[in-house]
Design a protein around this motif. Structure first.
Motif, PDB file in Angstrom:
ATOM      1  N   ASN A  36     -51.161 -37.893  11.521  1.00  0.00           N
ATOM      2  CA  ASN A  36     -52.232 -37.111  12.124  1.00  0.00           C
ATOM      3  C   ASN A  36     -53.143 -36.596  11.015  1.00  0.00           C
ATOM      4  N   PHE A  38     -55.423 -34.463  11.259  1.00  0.00           N
ATOM      5  CA  PHE A  38     -55.791 -33.070  11.527  1.00  0.00           C
ATOM      6  C   PHE A  38     -54.588 -32.168  11.291  1.00  0.00           C
ATOM      7  N   LEU A  67     -56.431 -32.815  19.058  1.00  0.00           N
ATOM      8  CA  LEU A  67     -57.471 -33.477  18.263  1.00  0.00           C
ATOM      9  C   LEU A  67     -57.072 -34.922  17.944  1.00  0.00           C
ATOM     10  N   TYR A  68     -55.787 -35.138  17.636  1.00  0.00           N
ATOM     11  CA  TYR A  68     -55.309 -36.494  17.366  1.00  0.00           C
ATOM     12  C   TYR A  68     -55.487 -37.374  18.611  1.00  0.00           C
ATOM     13  N   TRP A  71     -59.059 -38.204  19.032  1.00  0.00           N
ATOM     14  CA  TRP A  71     -59.478 -39.129  17.964  1.00  0.00           C
ATOM     15  C   TRP A  71     -59.080 -40.550  18.321  1.00  0.00           C
ATOM     16  N   LEU A  76     -63.882 -37.538  20.246  1.00  0.00           N
ATOM     17  CA  LEU A  76     -64.145 -36.323  19.467  1.00  0.00           C
ATOM     18  C   LEU A  76     -65.544 -35.774  19.720  1.00  0.00           C
ATOM     19  N   ALA A  87     -64.025 -31.393  12.683  1.00  0.00           N
ATOM     20  CA  ALA A  87     -63.146 -32.567  12.758  1.00  0.00           C
ATOM     21  C   ALA A  87     -63.726 -33.721  11.951  1.00  0.00           C
ATOM     22  N   SER A  88     -65.031 -33.911  12.062  1.00  0.00           N
ATOM     23  CA  SER A  88     -65.703 -34.962  11.300  1.00  0.00           C
ATOM     24  C   SER A  88     -65.583 -34.714   9.797  1.00  0.00           C
ATOM     25  N   LEU A  91     -62.096 -35.612   8.637  1.00  0.00           N
ATOM     26  CA  LEU A  91     -61.939 -37.068   8.541  1.00  0.00           C
ATOM     27  C   LEU A  91     -62.675 -37.626   7.331  1.00  0.00           C
ATOM     28  N   ASP A  96     -62.661 -41.190   5.969  1.00  0.00           N
ATOM     29  CA  ASP A  96     -62.977 -41.732   7.300  1.00  0.00           C
ATOM     30  C   ASP A  96     -61.993 -42.811   7.759  1.00  0.00           C
ATOM     31  N   PRO A  99     -59.055 -44.740  13.538  1.00  0.00           N
ATOM     32  CA  PRO A  99     -57.906 -44.374  14.380  1.00  0.00           C
ATOM     33  C   PRO A  99     -57.166 -45.620  14.850  1.00  0.00           C
TER      34      PRO A  99
END
Length: 186
Positions: A36, A38, A67-68, A71, A76, A87-88, A91, A96, A99
């Motif tokens: 994950n 996040f 959030l996972y 994603w 998101l 969140a961006s 990542l 980046d 997923p």
């Protein structure tokens, strides 16, 4: 549907880990493919938990897990702007990562004899992205795998717990009771 189970890893001396379980924690390269991105203490999870008025450990863990799930589902952008931006940023800080797709999860976690087990560091009593992976492998949508709010339990873990309880209750019935009520608590 046969689901795998989630087991908690341990650093205790002599701790034994299942060889068949797939590690879904963070890491580099292939070891961290299922991790994950996040963190429960990350800015996106903290803002998401604050939005739901759940600024405690379980709320933060739920927020990171939710959030996972979003994603993986590619949703998101549906979050409020501040949370989506956080969140961006999380990542981007990790380079980046792409997923895992639903098909990729199902292919990796559905073995010939049913679901594969997952192994991570999360306590069994809290929400974990390993639960999301198991739910997706079992045919659930990523967004439905974890409840909509940390305040009222719902989603895959709750349904799975109910199923295990029903099976245990059914096992306690005598053969005569099973014949009388064949559809009771399947």
């Amino acid at each position: 549907m046969s689901y795998g189970r989630r087991e908690q890893r341990s650093r205790k001396p002599g701790a034994v880990h299942s060889k068949s379980a797939i590690y879904v924690g963070r890491g580099r390269g292939a070891a961290g493919r299922w991790g994950n991105p996040f963190r429960a203490a990350g800015p996106a999870a903290m803002a998401f938990a604050q939005l739901h008025k759940a600024e405690h450990y379980r709320g933060l863990q739920w927020a990171a897990t939710r959030l996972y799930a979003l994603w993986v589902a590619g949703s998101l952008a549906t979050l409020p702007a501040a949370i989506a931006a956080a969140a961006s940023a999380e990542l981007k800080a990790l380079g980046d990562p792409a997923p895992p797709t639903v098909e990729e999860i199902r292919r990796a976690f559905l073995g010939a004899a049913g679901g594969r087990d997952v192994s991570c560091w999360c306590a069994a009593s809290v929400d974990c992205h390993g639960d999301v992976i198991l739910a997706i492998a079992g045919g659930w949508l990523p967004q439905a795998a974890i409840g909509d709010t940390p305040l009222f339990p719902s989603g895959f873990r709750v349904e799975r717990r109910k199923d295990v309880t029903r099976r245990a209750e059914r096992a306690l019935l005598s053969p005569v009771q099973r014949m009388r009520w064949p559809n009771w608590n399947r």
